[in-house]
Every structure is written in structure tokens, then in C-alpha cells.
Design an enzyme around this catalytic site. Structure first.
Site, mmCIF file in Angstrom:
data_model
loop_
_atom_site.group_PDB
_atom_site.id
_atom_site.type_symbol
_atom_site.label_atom_id
_atom_site.label_comp_id
_atom_site.label_asym_id
_atom_site.label_seq_id
_atom_site.Cartn_x
_atom_site.Cartn_y
_atom_site.Cartn_z
ATOM 1 N N HIS A 1 39.146 46.806 45.887
ATOM 2 C CA HIS A 1 38.269 45.653 45.616
ATOM 3 C C HIS A 1 37.646 45.069 46.887
ATOM 4 O O HIS A 1 36.464 44.728 46.913
ATOM 5 C CB HIS A 1 39.083 44.586 44.880
ATOM 6 C CG HIS A 1 38.262 43.680 44.022
ATOM 7 N ND1 HIS A 1 38.759 43.087 42.892
ATOM 8 C CD2 HIS A 1 36.976 43.283 44.120
ATOM 9 C CE1 HIS A 1 37.811 42.350 42.332
ATOM 10 N NE2 HIS A 1 36.723 42.451 43.064
ATOM 11 N N ASP B 1 33.655 46.856 33.085
ATOM 12 C CA ASP B 1 34.142 46.685 34.456
ATOM 13 C C ASP B 1 35.101 45.491 34.532
ATOM 14 O O ASP B 1 34.715 44.357 34.238
ATOM 15 C CB ASP B 1 32.945 46.438 35.381
ATOM 16 C CG ASP B 1 33.355 46.329 36.836
ATOM 17 O OD1 ASP B 1 33.265 47.343 37.552
ATOM 18 O OD2 ASP B 1 33.772 45.235 37.258
ATOM 19 N N TYR C 1 40.841 39.794 38.267
ATOM 20 C CA TYR C 1 40.221 38.963 37.234
ATOM 21 C C TYR C 1 41.262 38.414 36.265
ATOM 22 O O TYR C 1 40.975 37.472 35.516
ATOM 23 C CB TYR C 1 39.171 39.736 36.424
ATOM 24 C CG TYR C 1 38.024 40.342 37.197
ATOM 25 C CD1 TYR C 1 37.788 40.026 38.534
ATOM 26 C CD2 TYR C 1 37.155 41.239 36.584
ATOM 27 C CE1 TYR C 1 36.744 40.606 39.233
ATOM 28 C CE2 TYR C 1 36.101 41.817 37.279
ATOM 29 C CZ TYR C 1 35.907 41.504 38.609
ATOM 30 O OH TYR C 1 34.861 42.083 39.283
ATOM 31 N N LYS D 1 40.014 47.540 39.407
ATOM 32 C CA LYS D 1 40.026 47.509 40.881
ATOM 33 C C LYS D 1 41.373 47.020 41.387
ATOM 34 O O LYS D 1 42.003 46.157 40.753
ATOM 35 C CB LYS D 1 38.936 46.549 41.403
ATOM 36 C CG LYS D 1 37.608 46.722 40.723
ATOM 37 C CD LYS D 1 36.525 45.813 41.286
ATOM 38 C CE LYS D 1 35.301 45.818 40.380
ATOM 39 N NZ LYS D 1 35.430 44.989 39.180
#
Ligand code: A2P
Length: 283
Positions: free
Chosen positions: A111, A48, A53, A78
């Protein structure tokens, strides 16, 4: 032993491994690549990540280093907050695939429902975003689409125009943070709950009661919490960059938490942080 399958089936019929490898706060580059490679070698088949990120490139590198066949993996990313709307969804998704070095992802999530940039017209922004995601499904670039951090009113707004239904709602879930109403509503709408921060981003390790219970089972605190998540019917996404912990966190299929202890863990209100308010996040 209570049924905690190693794989589950989403509402659109695709199979998802019941534990995912989390990468939030994993730095891009060698650390992301090494930890993803270690995770795959340890047996994880579900990874994931997210545009936000900033580590999709490292995650992709780790996947390649593992040498595993792409078809054996389930990869999620996401859409980040600034990329809502039709055009930005399409262009940023293309960039995600390039960074990951993949030609499709298994799951793509919105997200957050109500980013700062679209705070006043979030319904419209999500509608357009979702239409772009549906087209990417039609094009074979995404196998399933879903949501993250969506509350009931965000879900309801999206479902008014969605042609393809979301199959996942990824939210913060750990002992003491169970978001019961939202979990139930997500399930009613056909979404499986995924648990981000299943270890309370590490805060759970400071809770004495959890430590004592883990000792009783001869398991670590992390294993107890991940097992709790599975028995709750969530898909936990534990994050680690440490090879031993990565292995430890997958070794949770050989014991069972009693109903009484499940209740104790569930009732440890906000022992490791509460749920965020997606209408008021500062991003
Ligand atoms: P590290 O990456 O150094 O292992 P969450 O999944 O809830 O976000 O929690 C992640 C945090 O918990 C990270 O700080 C991670 O540190 C730590 N962590 C993950 N697995 C374990 C473990 N088995 N034992 C101790 N700490 C862990």
C-alpha cells in the site's frame, strides 16, 4: 472514438477490467456489502479494497450477495503499513483471504513504500515483503502483485531484488494531479497506472470549470473525470456508496473528450488536491 477498452491486459498477461470499484472510506458491514453488491449488479467486475480500509469482510459479503461467479471478478487488496516483513505479509494476507471469504485475490499491492514503522529500513522491509508476495503467487493465492504510492526511488530499490515484476502502481490521479514523471516511469518498468481518488475524493465537484465542461458533453462531472482517466490510460477506481452514482460512474463508454478538453482538464493544477509524499506520511 478513442480506444478505451473495457478490459486491459497487465504485463503478466492477466486481464483487468478498465474501471474498478473503489472502497476507500466505505464503512465495513452493511454499507460495504450493499455497495459492492450494487456495483456488481451495475456491471462492475473489478473491486478494490485494502487491509487498511477495514472493510474486507463487508466487501466479501457483498461479493457473495451478488451471486456472481468468483471467476468473473477481479479483486484487489493491499498490505497495510504495519504488516511489512515476510512473516507479517504471510499472516496478514491469510487474514485478508479469510475476511474476504475468498481463496485467492487477483491483485495484491504494497500500500505504501515507506511506513512509519519501517522508515529507516524500508528497503529491507519491502524486499522481505515482496519475497513473501512472490511465494503467494507461486502458491496460487495471488494472480498478480504490484505497488501503490511508490515513487521512482522506491521502485528502483524493489526491482533490485524482485524475482516477479510488479504490474501495477496505484497512485493518486485526477484532473490537475497527473504525476507525469511517475506515470511514465511506472510504465517504463512494466506497471499500469491505477488511479485512486479519480474524483479527488469529491473535491472535483467544486470546480466550476469542470462542471461547465461536463454540461457541454451532457455528462456528469464524475463521468467526465472517469472518462478523462480512461483516455489518459489509467485504471480509475471511483468510490461511491450510492446506488445511482455507482451506476452513473460506469456509464462512460459512449462519449469522447476532445484532445483540447483533455489538456484543459490535465492542466487544472491541484484543483482537487495534489499527490501525497510517501516518504513522509504520518503512518
Ligand atoms: P458517495 O460515496 O456518497 O457517492 P473518489 O472516488 O475520488 O475517492 O471520490 C469519492 C467521493 O465522491 C465520495 O464522497 C462519493 O460520495 C463521491 N461520489 C462518487 N461518485 C459520485 C457521483 N457520481 N456524483 C457525486 N458524487 C460522487
Amino acid at each position: 472514438m478513442a480506444g478505451v477498452a473495457k478490459t486491459l491486459t497487465l504485463a503478466n498477461g492477466i486481464t483487468i477490467p478498465s474501471i474498478g470499484f473503489g472502497t476507500w472510506q466505505t464503512p465495513d458491514g452493511d454499507i460495504a456489502a450493499e455497495s459492492v453488491k450494487n456495483a456488481i449488479e451495475a456491471g462492475y467486475r473489478h473491486i478494490d479494497t485494502a487491509q487498511a480500509y477495514g472493510n474486507e469482510a463487508g466487501v466479501g459479503e457483498g461479493i457473495r450477495m451478488s451471486g456472481i461467479d468468483r471467476s468473473e471478478l477481479f479483486v484487489t487488496t493491499k498490505l497495510t503499513n504495519d504488516n511489512h516483513t515476510y512473516e507479517l505479509t504471510k499472516s496478514s494476507f491469510k487474514k485478508s483471504l479469510e475476511d474476504l471469504g475468498l481463496d485467492y485475490v487477483d491483485l495484491f499491492l504494497i500500500h505504501w513504500p515507506r511506513p512509519l514503522r519501517f522508515r529507516d529500513n524500508w528497503q529491507r522491509a519491502n524486499e522481505e515483503t515482496w519475497r513473501a508476495m512472490e511465494e503467494l503467487v507461486d502458491d496460487g493465492r495471488i494472480r498478480a502483485i504490484g505497488l501503490s504510492n511508490f515513487h521512482r526511488h522506491h521502485i528502483d530499490a524493489l526491482l533490485q531484488t524482485a524475482r516477479i515484476k510488479p504490474v501495477v502502481n496505484q497512485i493518486r490521479l485526477c484532473p490537475g494531479c497527473t504525476q507525469d514523471e511517475l506515470v511514465n516511469y511506472s510504465r517504463e518498468c512494466g506497471m499500469m497506472p491505477e488511479a485512486y481518488s479519480p474524483l479527488g475524493t469529491g473535491k472535483i465537484f467544486n470546480v466550476d470549470e469542470v462542471k461547465a465542461m461536463a454540461d457541454r458533453y451532457g455528462k456528469s462531472v464524475a463521468q467526465l473525470c472517469i472518462r478523462w482517466s480512461l483516455q489518459m490510460g489509467f485504471i480509475p477506481l471511483p468510490k461511491s456508496v450510492n446506488a445511482d452514482r455507482i451506476r452513473e460512474n460506469l456509464d462512460v463508454y459512449d462519449f469522447e473528450i476532445s484532445a483540447e478538453d483533455m489538456n484543459i482538464l490535465t492542466g487544472l493544477t491541484e484543483c482537487a488536491g495534489g499527490a501525497p509524499d510517501p516518504d513522509n506520511m504520518p503512518f
